[in-house]
Design a protein around this motif. Sequence first.
Motif, PDB file in Angstrom:
ATOM      1  N   VAL A 140      -4.234  -7.348  -1.566  1.00  0.00           N
ATOM      2  CA  VAL A 140      -4.612  -6.014  -2.041  1.00  0.00           C
ATOM      3  C   VAL A 140      -5.950  -6.018  -2.775  1.00  0.00           C
ATOM      4  N   ALA A 141      -6.209  -7.089  -3.529  1.00  0.00           N
ATOM      5  CA  ALA A 141      -7.453  -7.127  -4.308  1.00  0.00           C
ATOM      6  C   ALA A 141      -7.900  -8.558  -4.548  1.00  0.00           C
ATOM      7  N   VAL A 200      -2.984   1.018  -6.825  1.00  0.00           N
ATOM      8  CA  VAL A 200      -4.411   0.791  -6.548  1.00  0.00           C
ATOM      9  C   VAL A 200      -5.275   1.791  -7.309  1.00  0.00           C
ATOM     10  N   ASN A 225      -7.968   0.608 -10.109  1.00  0.00           N
ATOM     11  CA  ASN A 225      -9.389   0.957 -10.017  1.00  0.00           C
ATOM     12  C   ASN A 225      -9.863   1.692 -11.269  1.00  0.00           C
ATOM     13  N   ALA A 250     -10.087  -2.527  -6.104  1.00  0.00           N
ATOM     14  CA  ALA A 250      -9.151  -3.273  -5.260  1.00  0.00           C
ATOM     15  C   ALA A 250      -9.678  -3.368  -3.831  1.00  0.00           C
TER      16      ALA A 250
END
Length: 306
Positions: A115-116, A243, A247, A288
């Motif tokens: 995801v990140a 997410v 962020n 992300a």
Amino acid sequence: MKKILYTIIAVMLLVACGQSYEETKRITRQQRREILRKDSAALKIAVMPTLDCLPLYVAEQEQLFDTLNGGVRLKPFKAHIDCDTALLRQRVEGGVIDLVRALRITKGGTSLRYVAATNTYWQLITNKNSRIHQLKQLDDKMVAMTRFSATDLLCDLIVDSVKLREEHLFRVQINDLDVRMQMLQNNELDALFFPEPQATMARLAKNPVVLDSRKQDIQLGVIVFREKEMRRPERHKQLDLFVKAYNAACDSINKKGIRHYRDLVSTKCGVSLAVVDSLPKDIKFQHAIGPRQQDIDRAEKWLNKK
């Protein structure tokens, strides 16, 4: 007559106490069930006392995480190997780990979603009393690391870069970051890998840095989630909301600076405020975005050799 009255009162008290105890047990069972229900519905993420987890800690503190769809629960661990175990045993849906460990988990049959990519970097800190200031001086020395992880990969990089015999670099598996720091302070090992803020703590004690993963153009930190779980509609929605919160937390840290959250870093990472204030000023947190393909390829190539 008095004896009969006392007996009746005593019996009534016993019955009342019994009802109270049973009622308490019933309420306690209900509370436990409710706690388990909420925990099951939440998006649970394994975190470490490290700086790469700061956006998650900020999102939690600032109440950025969604609360209407199960919310997010951060589950703290002291070693990445414990984060792995939590993922494998399905105690958490996600975790902050490194690409090497993520790929190893995937090869073991548990598919993960990246995801990140995080800003994690590792520094190899040598014990100031060992008088080691160059990588070539690590011949026949003991290095604290974690097997099948980013630090294991970096050990091989050291061996290759200064032409050491692999068996002459003694890799000592110390997974717990607190234990690793204690061993440095007690002069028990020659060199140890640390992420931030533990690396800054070690530098403040005048221990030299002989390797910085940033200078090797290696970015191996990553936030992952179990793919099978994320395919469920309710989890997919939770992930989207996660997410957005992540962020927003990154934006807040980059705007206000890490020192704005110095108390939070100190508490979550177990370091003094002096350590937090000494962290590098150029640390930034990106949104992300998945890891670079070159980092995935590098980690996979290294893992395949093992």
